[in-house]
Design an enzyme around this catalytic site. Structure first.
Site, PDB file in Angstrom:
ATOM      1  N   HIS A   1       0.841  -1.202   0.000  1.00 35.40           N
ATOM      2  CA  HIS A   1       0.000   0.000   0.000  1.00 35.40           C
ATOM      3  C   HIS A   1       0.885   1.265   0.000  1.00 35.40           C
ATOM      4  O   HIS A   1       0.701   2.158  -0.823  1.00 35.40           O
ATOM      5  CB  HIS A   1      -0.915  -0.038   1.236  1.00 35.40           C
ATOM      6  N   GLU A   2       1.871   1.279   0.891  1.00 35.72           N
ATOM      7  CA  GLU A   2       2.763   2.448   0.982  1.00 35.72           C
ATOM      8  C   GLU A   2       3.623   2.583  -0.271  1.00 35.72           C
ATOM      9  O   GLU A   2       3.920   3.694  -0.710  1.00 35.72           O
ATOM     10  CB  GLU A   2       3.648   2.363   2.230  1.00 35.72           C
TER      11      GLU A   2
ATOM     12  N   HIS B   1       1.877   4.539  -2.839  1.00 37.90           N
ATOM     13  CA  HIS B   1       2.052   5.986  -2.654  1.00 37.90           C
ATOM     14  C   HIS B   1       3.434   6.430  -3.136  1.00 37.90           C
ATOM     15  O   HIS B   1       3.571   7.417  -3.857  1.00 37.90           O
ATOM     16  CB  HIS B   1       1.966   6.355  -1.165  1.00 37.90           C
TER      17      HIS B   1
HETATM   18 ZN   LIG Z   1      -2.266   5.222   2.356  1.00 36.15          ZN
END
Ligand SMILES: [Zn+2]
Length: 394
Positions: free
Chosen positions: A68-69, A72
């Site tokens: 998830h990170e 980003h």
């Molecule tokens: Zn996030």
């Protein structure tokens, strides 16, 4: 933000760190999965199997958070935003950005990339859970569900959650006013955090101690993060475009290189109570800087004969700044180096001293005026050199 963290590994050129608080979370997750979750989802298995499932589930959860990170971080890099690394800590993960996004579109895509990865993982795990042994089905169904929950939670439009960042980006794009957009998104974040805290307290009172405590703590964390993020934007807005020369003290007290440390301590450190002095020759040419740490490193009995020249540090990137530089960059440099005073150099001439205290006083004044009047605070304009006590001009 993180005091005790270890570099675990790196991926796609991003360093992944593990904060000390994360170990507590890892233990909690393994325990909850082994004792509470899997025996309910797949009853009748051997106790050892539940432990293996618990460990595998925790590894799967943390891998999901890292991915998830990474979502980003990869979009951030695509838009030229430097990432200081990805850190796993007690409330999940965070990709630390060194600077704010360049524009609303970049922020929207960057914030959306994380939940998008989580949704993709949720679908993948739920497909995988369609067939196989009981333990496999339970494990993948859990990971599918938790990724779905992660995506949904992060999409709540409460800054600094991803959804709140997307909200801020949308507002920012709409009105072209980052400060207003941040204020609205942070207010939404604050409201959500208060709800979470209240729900947590209710849980604790009605017997759901662990769940309630968890919501309470996450609410507190989000509340702090929303406030900090807003202040950071305010600092950036207040200082952006304002040159260092606007805040610096001109004609600072300098120290002669041949002065003994005893004199330096008695006549300068104690007298002016500054932690750093520029060292300069009589004709004003700067030679270096001397800080309290330099003197503290020398045994007291040698203070009489050792001179400033012997202990001073050279002037360089970490302790100097240009008078035309942005005051916000100066603040960032101070945060990075840990120095509260910078020597302002114009070419190789000493122009002044910039103190963190003066920058913070200006910021505090700005915050107070913003809170009190509801009107936007004045931005510093180029003007005559500042006098003590008049950093703020209307
Ligand atoms: Zn996030």
């Amino acid at each position: 933000m993180f005091t005790y963290r270890l570099r675990a590994f790196s991926m796609f050129g991003f360093d992944i760190y593990v904060d000390a608080s994360w170990i507590l979370l890892a233990v909690l997750v393994v325990w909850t999965l082994t004792v509470g979750v899997f025996p309910v989802m797949a009853p009748g298995l051997a106790p050892a199997t539940y432990w293996w499932m618990g460990i595998a589930g925790a590894i799967g959860l943390f891998a999901s958070i890292v991915l998830h990170e990474l979502g980003h971080a990869l979009v951030a890099r695509r838009y030229g935003m430097p990432i200081a690394g990805i850190t796993l800590f007690i409330f999940g993960g965070v990709a630390e950005m060194r600077s704010e996004p360049p524009g609303p579109k970049a922020e929207f895509l960057m914030a959306g990339a994380g939940p998008l990865v989580s949704i993709a993982l949720a679908v993948l795990f739920l497909v995988l859970s369609a067939a196989g042994p009981v333990a496999w089905v339970a494990l993948t169904a859990y990971l599918g569900t938790i990724n779905g929950i992660l995506a949904a939670f992060n999409l709540i439009p409460a800054f600094p959650l991803d959804g709140g960042r997307m909200l801020r980006a949308a507002l920012w794009g709409w009105k072209q006013d980052l400060r207003w957009a941040t204020r609205v998104a942070a207010a939404a974040g604050n409201g959500f955090a208060i709800l979470l805290i209240a729900w947590g307290v209710l849980g604790v009172v009605t017997g759901d101690f662990v769940g309630g405590m968890w919501r309470f703590l996450i609410g507190l964390f989000l509340r702090g993060a929303a406030t900090t993020a807003y202040r950071q934007v305010l600092a950036r807005e207040s200082f952006a475009g304002a040159p260092v020369s606007r805040f610096m003290t001109r004609n600072p007290v300098t120290v002669d290189p041949e002065l003994t440390l005893r004199h330096l301590v008695d006549d300068y450190f104690y007298r002016y109570r500054h932690k750093l002095f520029p060292v300069a020759r009589e004709d004003g040419v700067p030679l270096g800087a001397v800080r309290t740490e330099h003197v503290a490193a020398v045994p007291r009995e040698e203070w009489e004969r050792r001179t400033v020249r012997e202990v001073m540090e050279a002037l360089g990137e970490a302790n100097t700044i240009d008078p035309d530089a942005d005051a916000f960059d100066a603040l960032a440099r101070m945060r990075l180096s840990g120095h509260s005073r910078l020597v302002v150099l114009e070419g190789d001439r000493l122009a002044g001293i910039l103190a963190l205290k003066d920058l913070l006083e200006f910021l505090a004044l700005n915050l107070e005026l913003e809170a009190g009047s509801g009107r936007p605070p004045a931005r510093p304009r180029p003007g005559p050199p500042r006098q003590a006590g008049s950093a703020f001009r209307h």
